[in-house]
Design a protein around this motif. Structure first.
Motif, PDB file in Angstrom:
ATOM      1  N   UNK A   1      40.496  56.807  40.250  1.00 53.11           N
ATOM      2  CA  UNK A   1      41.502  55.835  39.807  1.00 53.11           C
ATOM      3  C   UNK A   1      42.936  56.319  40.041  1.00 53.11           C
TER       4      UNK A   1
ATOM      5  N   UNK B   1      41.569  47.404  34.921  1.00 54.00           N
ATOM      6  CA  UNK B   1      41.611  46.865  36.280  1.00 54.00           C
ATOM      7  C   UNK B   1      42.986  46.234  36.496  1.00 54.00           C
ATOM      8  N   UNK B   2      43.837  46.864  37.277  1.00 49.70           N
ATOM      9  CA  UNK B   2      45.170  46.303  37.509  1.00 49.70           C
ATOM     10  C   UNK B   2      45.079  45.020  38.340  1.00 49.70           C
ATOM     11  N   UNK B   3      45.692  43.916  37.911  1.00 49.18           N
ATOM     12  CA  UNK B   3      45.679  42.681  38.712  1.00 49.18           C
ATOM     13  C   UNK B   3      46.279  42.936  40.099  1.00 49.18           C
ATOM     14  N   UNK B   4      45.713  42.293  41.089  1.00 47.75           N
ATOM     15  CA  UNK B   4      46.234  42.407  42.445  1.00 47.75           C
ATOM     16  C   UNK B   4      45.825  43.686  43.142  1.00 47.75           C
ATOM     17  N   UNK B   5      45.177  44.591  42.424  1.00 46.22           N
ATOM     18  CA  UNK B   5      44.719  45.848  43.002  1.00 46.22           C
ATOM     19  C   UNK B   5      43.206  45.820  43.207  1.00 46.22           C
ATOM     20  N   UNK B   6      42.708  46.884  43.849  1.00 44.92           N
ATOM     21  CA  UNK B   6      41.283  46.965  44.169  1.00 44.92           C
ATOM     22  C   UNK B   6      40.475  47.650  43.080  1.00 44.92           C
TER      23      UNK B   6
ATOM     24  N   UNK C   1      46.335  46.599  53.683  1.00 43.30           N
ATOM     25  CA  UNK C   1      46.122  46.070  52.339  1.00 43.30           C
ATOM     26  C   UNK C   1      46.906  44.828  51.953  1.00 43.30           C
TER      27      UNK C   1
ATOM     28  N   UNK D   1      41.472  55.744  47.131  1.00 45.33           N
ATOM     29  CA  UNK D   1      41.363  55.428  48.551  1.00 45.33           C
ATOM     30  C   UNK D   1      42.046  54.106  48.873  1.00 45.33           C
TER      31      UNK D   1
ATOM     32  N   UNK E   1      39.076  46.714  40.277  1.00 43.41           N
ATOM     33  CA  UNK E   1      37.873  46.004  39.867  1.00 43.41           C
ATOM     34  C   UNK E   1      36.810  46.040  40.963  1.00 43.41           C
ATOM     35  N   UNK E   2      37.223  45.735  42.182  1.00 45.07           N
ATOM     36  CA  UNK E   2      36.234  45.616  43.258  1.00 45.07           C
ATOM     37  C   UNK E   2      35.649  46.969  43.658  1.00 45.07           C
ATOM     38  N   UNK E   3      36.439  48.018  43.663  1.00 42.29           N
ATOM     39  CA  UNK E   3      35.878  49.351  43.942  1.00 42.29           C
ATOM     40  C   UNK E   3      34.860  49.726  42.869  1.00 42.29           C
TER      41      UNK E   3
END
Lengths: 352, 352, 352, 352
Positions: free
Chosen positions: D120, D102-107, D237, D125, D109-111
């Motif tokens: 990925x 999960x890259x920090x600051x990216x989505x 974003x 998206x 984890x949440x996706x």
């Protein structure tokens, strides 16, 4: 919101013109992790493909489906699914002479008045070819219904005045008219050929069944399940009437005849067609719809040009004699879309 | 979005239960500067009021309409119009014994399954009393249509198996069944009384006409004018079938019969019912709908209780024998709402 | 769709004018079987009631809440919840002289241009009194969030230039400005009184926290959770800016400072404010918003009348000096509404 | 409704993943008879194309725009406009090793939490590449605004801590950061290069102006013009804060400072940023937004894998150092879309 979308949660939008570069559909709100391949969609698309029956349109389109987004490693991801179908066999020449005419029974006149501009080629956006997008989205919806063991299927109960006298389900996909009565199917074939030779076209009646629908789908008041189904079906160009369960028959029933008694095993008959108060009751959903004859006939017709001067019109080009059987997968598609939408709406409130 | 709203731009939401404190409707998107008074709405409300005909429900409601917002000095302001109708003659006692039963033909079973809870009194939200909100909103819609010289009206063409053989428009509001044929109306009255004495109920067919509708209303594809009309009409509890123009009759027509030729003066006949390709064509809009018999009969019926144990049910309480004529203003209301909505949608694009 | 609704599945529509008969809210899509009483709503309503603080509006409204539908035996039924708040202490006389004027900082001018008509009394629909409906709906939303152990609360971090230097959560509901720093609250009170005596008004900054929000709420792309929150908050009349997490502070951060590292226990800091890519990440959601001073000041102002002739205006009537603390329950309400809506949207897809 | 649509009447839906076959946008509700060519769209697309500036992403995409439907003989027809942009320079290899991180600051984890599945590759998206669809739709919106003499433009007022001290409009499109102050632009360029060499990224602030906007756009209450603008901007974003007019500055103003006096020529100053009560007042609309640094940095970061085990991550691949200037056409696009939508909504009611 030019009216090209359907659904609240499972939202389907079709686009494209008959003689444009391509047609397609965008699905927003498809649940993730549903298995989906181009073959799943192609299978349904092939059921509505032109040129498959006696009286059918000789336009040759392979209608190859391409998924452009929303699917990863064979599964939906929850992001929009964009599906495209390229136009291949486009020949707009026969339409040149009709550019400034309004074909009777077609949307030429009304599009011109509404927008002040129209793509006249092949009927443009108003062409039945628009339904490729619906069938593609319907195929996705069917995959979701399959997971829930819900099955939607349609068949012809009347065509050119010939009525199926009995319903043999196994027969449906065995004859070109998807008629559940073999003898009727043969008579329909003969009738359609006869009418085709006269340059004329025929109408009919389609029946749709939904098996395995759980009770609880549908929202009360305006978004009743039958209301959304009626809208979806009436939005198919050729459809002029829709009924559920006993349908227009209820007009001559007494309350004591029309009500379905309830027993320990459920409803004892199904004149309600599986829906009560706008909500599915667990019985099979039964719908019927009237399909008008294809308006493109080669018999001479009276019409006017864009200056409202009278002209005589004889349509050439390539056209079906009967809207059936190609309308059948379209009917199934829109019903499947409505069901998935209501399934999601119900999930939203039921397990909070 | 529990399904209680209708419309994209002229958005109508009804609320309230049959035996709750009040019912009402909220209209968001009403154009400003339209003259509107409580009398305008009351007039329509009185046309659906209980207790007005031979077989009608003896519940005594004055159905007094109160406008709570959105109107200033006799004109709409463009802000939401909130209209309330207080329940006055509520007597829930007859429903006590049906609290744990599912009445056949009613939504008791499906509401229970869907929500796991229901207000059983008088059918709660599923009661036909919900339509007071629709009629109030329809009255507002009619005021807007009036400015545009568009008129919506409905009448009974069949009731209890008796058919109007001719249509005399002036006759419609002169008899209690709003039947355009006086002799048929008298026969209907007799029939309804006869059925009432048996404790049973009857169904019928209503026809709706829209006069003066400009061409260009309706969006192609999913939001076709007839699709939205079908949805609106099918969302009325008792309606089981909807058709436009020649309707189910198209199934037995040839294309050469079904197409309406166009002449310099416009369409030469109107089997399309005023709509082509989902867009109004300037001819009168013609719709027909099948209305089922009122499900509350006093004849004994088989049903189950909430534990699915069989019980025998004999409904008491106060009920109409025929859904007609009270359904007529409801039909007009929803059609008027659809038309205003599409009128606004068309304005949005046509004069940019 | 006159813009008075919010939400996709949990749909809230407010109605009513400042000096009309009543105001209210309609909630469509509330899940069934949630316990709900008028007291639950009244409690929140009392938190925004006029006349509770030093600088507050002396209009005396009890703001008694009445539930008219959608609740049966203390529980929601899944049908629309109609809530009404009657106007009691209406005195429109001070507004008579402003009928043809456009008050600076108010919507008088823009409503007049947009609609060509307006209810000028007390600001009509544009009055902050509209928010009673939001607070009522927010109270319902909070009941649903409570079941899911999600808590929304807001507090003042700046008022009239005075900033809370520390955050003591227990302090929030103990002082009239809902300021988490007692000393700052006392300074704010003094400041507000000082400004009030000058006939002027002050602005401030509110911070909102959501505790216990599960990860997964929010839709990507346009309906990102922070996008819907920003819309909901910016739709409160006095709000002129909204930020999430580090907010405008990100402009001066490096990527290595701004990114929140993730450890086995979750996010190691929370500059994202609990939302990544539009979807909640399980950390607390943190929002901040700028509130402008109440525009009704008693200091003389330059403006024009409806003929664009210059006039000098000195506003009388009854007005708050500070939009805070009364805006706080409104902020909480709209955030709660957004969360419930996204909770339902997520349920729709997650458990299919 | 997976959240990929925006707008009520001018409805825009984007689709596609960063490393999928293509991305695109579908516009439903575009008024007919607007001139539109692929060049009109390409021009805007080129303004956001990768690889144009010092610190910009070296991914080489020509981003060729293709219109697939809705345009006939150079004009829109009122039917859906489908626009596609094919992905050409896709290289997913650098993402292989991040597939389970999960890259920090990216989505990421949440996706993963929301959908339980994600594409990925390149962020799927959630990639900023999604905005090509927004820019294409924005170009269509700009064509419509042009007809109405409304102009939307944006520029950088702060980047990496460097602030534009003056605004020279002609300068904006002359430097790569679209900064209206030449000296600041040069300092920004130096700063960005410096940060890039450290493997880090920077944030900034963008300002947007709308010139020539008529008064009357925007719906009161929830769909206020600034509310829809805030939603549209916050849905980009990287945006973490949005303000209108004086924005967060209002918190320290008195009412007498904040109110804009009105004179015979209109508003005498513009702290309201062109919007009052949610409706445009005829003055320029002024918006500002905070843009966070691009989260893909090449500095080592702490994160976890899909089993929540700690890992150290150093991102390779191709990334911008600054989200500016490429975010500028995206900001303009979404603002243009909001304005066209409200323009159509206003037309619907104003000329009935």
């Amino acid at each position: 919101m030019g009216g090209n979308s359907f659904g609240t949660l499972f939202r389907v939008t079709t686009w494209g013109e008959s003689h444009g570069k391509a047609l397609g559909v965008l699905i927003d709100g498809c649940p993730p992790k549903t298995e989906l391949s181009e073959e799943d969609i192609q299978k349904e698309m092939d059921r509505r493909r032109p040129g498959q029956g006696g009286g059918s349109s000789p336009r040759k389109e392979r209608d190859r489906v391409e998924i452009l987004s929303g699917v990863f490693e064979g599964k939906t991801t929850g992001t929009p699914i964009s599906i495209i179908i390229w136009n291949e066999d486009v020949n707009s020449t026969p339409y040149d002479e009709m550019k400034d005419l309004f074909r009777p029974g077609h949307a030429d006149f009304t599009y011109q008045v509404k927008y002040g501009i129209r793509d006249h080629r092949g009927g443009g956006r108003a062409s039945a070819r628009e339904t490729v997008g619906r069938v593609a989205a319907g195929a996705v919806a069917k995959k979701i219904l399959e997971q829930e063991k819900i099955r939607v299927f349609a068949y012809t109960i009347e065509l050119g005045g010939i009525r199926a006298e009995k319903i043999v389900y196994d027969e449906i996909e065995r004859n070109i008219f998807r008629c559940p009565h073999r003898n009727a199917a043969m008579a329909m074939e003969k009738k359609v050929e006869e009418v085709r030779l006269q340059g004329d076209t025929v109408g009919g009646i389609v029946e749709i069944q939904v098996r395995g629908c759980p009770s609880g789908l549908g929202e009360p008041v305006f978004d009743k399940l039958e209301a959304d189904l009626a809208k979806a079906l009436m939005s198919i160009g050729a459809v002029r009437g829709v009924e559920v369960g006993a349908g227009f028959g209820v007009a001559r029933m007494l309350g004591s005849e029309c009500n379905d008694p309830i027993g320990p095993e459920g409803f004892e008959k199904n004149d309600a067609g599986g829906i009560l108060g706008g909500i599915s009751n667990g019985a099979d959903i039964i719908l019927r719809l009237a399909v008008k004859p294809v308006p493109s006939i080669s018999i001479e017709q009276r019409t006017v040009d864009s200056s409202m001067r009278p002209v005589s019109l004889q349509i050439k080009g390539r056209h079906d004699t009967s809207p059936i059987p190609r309308i059948i997968p379209v009917c199934e598609a829109v019903v499947a879309i409505v069901l998935v939408d209501h399934l999601l709406r119900q999930k939203a409130i039921e397990r909070l």
